[in-house]
Scaffold this active site. Structure first.
Site, PDB file in Angstrom:
ATOM      1  N   ARG A  66       0.678  -1.421   0.070  1.00  0.00           N
ATOM      2  CA  ARG A  66       0.014  -0.192   0.116  1.00  0.00           C
ATOM      3  C   ARG A  66       0.831   1.447   0.102  1.00  0.00           C
ATOM      4  O   ARG A  66       0.046   2.540   0.208  1.00  0.00           O
ATOM      5  CB  ARG A  66      -0.917   0.002   1.309  1.00  0.00           C
ATOM      6  CG  ARG A  66      -1.972  -1.343   1.374  1.00  0.00           C
ATOM      7  CD  ARG A  66      -2.569  -1.536   0.234  1.00  0.00           C
ATOM      8  NE  ARG A  66      -3.759  -2.419   0.363  1.00  0.00           N
ATOM      9  CZ  ARG A  66      -4.148  -3.179  -0.387  1.00  0.00           C
ATOM     10  NH1 ARG A  66      -3.724  -2.873  -1.641  1.00  0.00           N
ATOM     11  NH2 ARG A  66      -5.156  -4.242  -0.186  1.00  0.00           N
ATOM     12  N   ASP A 306      -1.006 -13.211  -1.101  1.00  0.00           N
ATOM     13  CA  ASP A 306      -2.083 -12.098  -1.451  1.00  0.00           C
ATOM     14  C   ASP A 306      -2.479 -11.176  -0.464  1.00  0.00           C
ATOM     15  O   ASP A 306      -3.531 -10.666  -0.226  1.00  0.00           O
ATOM     16  CB  ASP A 306      -3.269 -12.626  -2.220  1.00  0.00           C
ATOM     17  CG  ASP A 306      -4.051 -11.687  -3.086  1.00  0.00           C
ATOM     18  OD1 ASP A 306      -3.621 -10.415  -3.121  1.00  0.00           O
ATOM     19  OD2 ASP A 306      -5.228 -11.856  -3.332  1.00  0.00           O
TER      20      ASP A 306
HETATM   21  O1  DOR Z   1      -8.724  -9.160  -3.014  1.00  0.00           O
HETATM   22  C1  DOR Z   1      -7.760  -8.628  -3.470  1.00  0.00           C
HETATM   23  N1  DOR Z   1      -7.215  -7.592  -3.185  1.00  0.00           N
HETATM   24  N2  DOR Z   1      -7.467  -9.232  -4.916  1.00  0.00           N
HETATM   25  C2  DOR Z   1      -6.609  -8.265  -5.554  1.00  0.00           C
HETATM   26  O2  DOR Z   1      -6.421  -8.881  -6.694  1.00  0.00           O
HETATM   27  C3  DOR Z   1      -6.234  -7.084  -5.075  1.00  0.00           C
HETATM   28  C4  DOR Z   1      -6.219  -7.094  -3.595  1.00  0.00           C
HETATM   29  C5  DOR Z   1      -5.838  -5.696  -3.028  1.00  0.00           C
HETATM   30  O3  DOR Z   1      -4.944  -4.938  -3.591  1.00  0.00           O
HETATM   31  O4  DOR Z   1      -6.667  -5.338  -2.142  1.00  0.00           O
END
Ligand code: DOR
Length: 444
Positions: A66, A306
């Site tokens: 972020r 992720d």
């Molecule tokens: O659930 C998700 N959140 N999938 C993504 O591809 C991006 C990610 C995010 O950056 O919040």
């Protein structure tokens, strides 16, 4: 042996290419210098590892930290702290920041921000757009870049390469493996009404259905063949994609996440509501079983978290205005060790999924195994420790985990990077000294 070492890790069960063996590991100048009985060798520091397992440093090949732009959710300090507390020694960070990492200036800015602030090693993805293909071959060769990422379907942020022509020009623009978020944008737009009418995250896997994922993955593999380019399909969620990708191992590698292996619909939405909302979605137990079969039979190459933190306030918005994503970098290894303790996969398979395989697929230099000459990065774990994952333990700025209250068997006891312990017994040690990762294919 009369040589001296900066660090000796003594008496642990070491996972080496020879198997699991009780041995010492000697480190000098950040590299593994000796493996064997180092009983009397002088050492500046000793880490007692009797009863613990010494794994090659675990690498999380998909995190969203972020910074810049959304530091209220996470930043490079908090995200990498969370990583080392979870036994992770290196991360690949995603480009959907603000601004997105789609130019040399944005990539260099991230590299500069990480220097002196990252607690673990790191690399950044370059984001593809509909018009930056001509610059990507150069961008992906920047030291500290792990390659190019394409969003074929919209998720968090505004990165998007929706149509075949644009995806093809990105795939023709360089040579390293391209990581892809594979959901079909046209179908997502057609079906968004399903989510809006429902106003409930139980509809998430219906809106973003199996066909949405499979259609994009099928298109992607055809385009990859046309371009002669290797691709890495991120967070694969469906039985149908596992079957399809199993027939295309020569060109496409496969990531799954611990969330998709651990949670299942509808229970996760009953219990967690929008906290369980991510893209692509958590699906039902039939798909989870197929992902496990892919782990068992080798179709799945890597497990990435992720890690996608959002604040509780953001997650409390009415679905589908609530953002998609869950934190995960700190819980990746505890969850995998727990699955190993439950007999769902072996310890050697865990190590391959988070260390050996990322190093092979992405061309990481001197990482991913415990061998003389390799970098001295280790995840030292207690396979017997019973611990409860709690929000209070989470170092991510978001301050929550979907696994709050879950008791696991297996816990990271120490994280060692370049021969220096940076985490011990849930405490962060020293100063942030993470370095950009080195790749065989990133030459100037
Ligand atoms: O659930 C998700 N959140 N999938 C993504 O591809 C991006 C990610 C995010 O950056 O919040």
């Amino acid at each position: 042996m009369s040589e001296s070492f900066d660090l000796v890790i003594r008496g642990g069960e070491c996972v080496t290419p020879a198997g699991v063996e009780r041995t010492d590991v000697g480190v000098r100048a950040g590299r593994i210098a000796a493996i064997g009985d180092l009983g009397r060798a002088p050492a500046a520091a000793v880490l007692e590892a009797v009863g613990l397992h010494v794994l090659p440093g675990a690498i999380d090949t998909q995190v969203h930290f972020r910074e810049p732009g959304n530091e209220h959710k996470e930043n490079l300090d908090t995200g990498t702290r969370a990583a080392i507390l979870g036994g992770i020694t290196a991360v690949f960070e995603m480009p959907n920041t603000s601004p997105p990492t789609t130019t040399a200036a944005a990539l260099n800015d991230k590299l500069a921000r990480a220097s002196g602030r990252a607690w673990c090693n790191y690399a950044f993805y370059a984001g593809a757009t509909v018009d930056n293909a001509p610059t990507l071959a150069e961008l992906e060769r920047t030291p500290g870049c792990c390659g190019v990422k394409i969003f074929m379907g919209s998720s968090t942020g505004n990165l998007l390469v929706p149509d075949d022509a644009a995806v093809l020009s990105v795939l023709r623009s360089g040579m390293r493996r391209v990581a892809v978020h594979s959901e079909d944008e046209e179908r997502l737009r057609e079906r968004r009404g399903i989510a809006e009418r429902a106003g409930d995250p139980h509809a998430h896997p219906e809106w973003r259905d199996v066909e949405t994922a499979l259609r994009a993955t099928t298109r992607l593999v055809a385009l990859a063949r046309q371009a002669g380019r290797r691709v890495h399909v991120l967070h694969v969620t469906s039985a149908e994609e596992i079957a399809f990708l199993g027939a295309n191992k020569d060109i496409a590698s496969v990531e799954v996440t611990p969330q998709h292996l651990t949670l299942a619909a509808p229970d996760c939405y009953d219990r967690l509501g929008t906290l369980a909302q991510m893209n692509p979605p958590i699906r039902d137990a039939r798909h989870r079983a197929a992902l496990w079969a892919g782990v068992a039979n080798g179709i799945v190459d890597v497990i990435g978290s992720d890690h996608a933190p959002h604040t509780r306030e953001e997650k409390a918005r009415r679905y589908p205005e609530s953002p998609s994503g869950m934190p995960g970098v700190q819980t990746l290894l505890p969850l995998l060790l727990d699955h190993a303790a439950a007999g769902r996969l072996s310890l050697l398979r865990v190590v391959d999924l988070v260390a050996g395989s990322p190093a092979r697929l992405f061309g990481l230099a001197a990482k991913g195994r415990i061998a003389v000459g390799y970098d001295a990065d280790f995840s030292i774990v207690d396979l017997k420790a019973r611990r409860t994952i709690t929000d209070a333990w989470i170092a991510s700025k978001c301050g929550w985990t979907p696994f709050n209250g879950d008791t696991v068997t297996g816990w990271p006891k120490a994280t060692v990077i370049a021969g220096v312990p940076v985490m011990r017994d849930d405490e962060v040690l020293g100063a942030p000294a993470g370095q950009p990762l080195r790749f065989f294919e990133a030459w100037k």
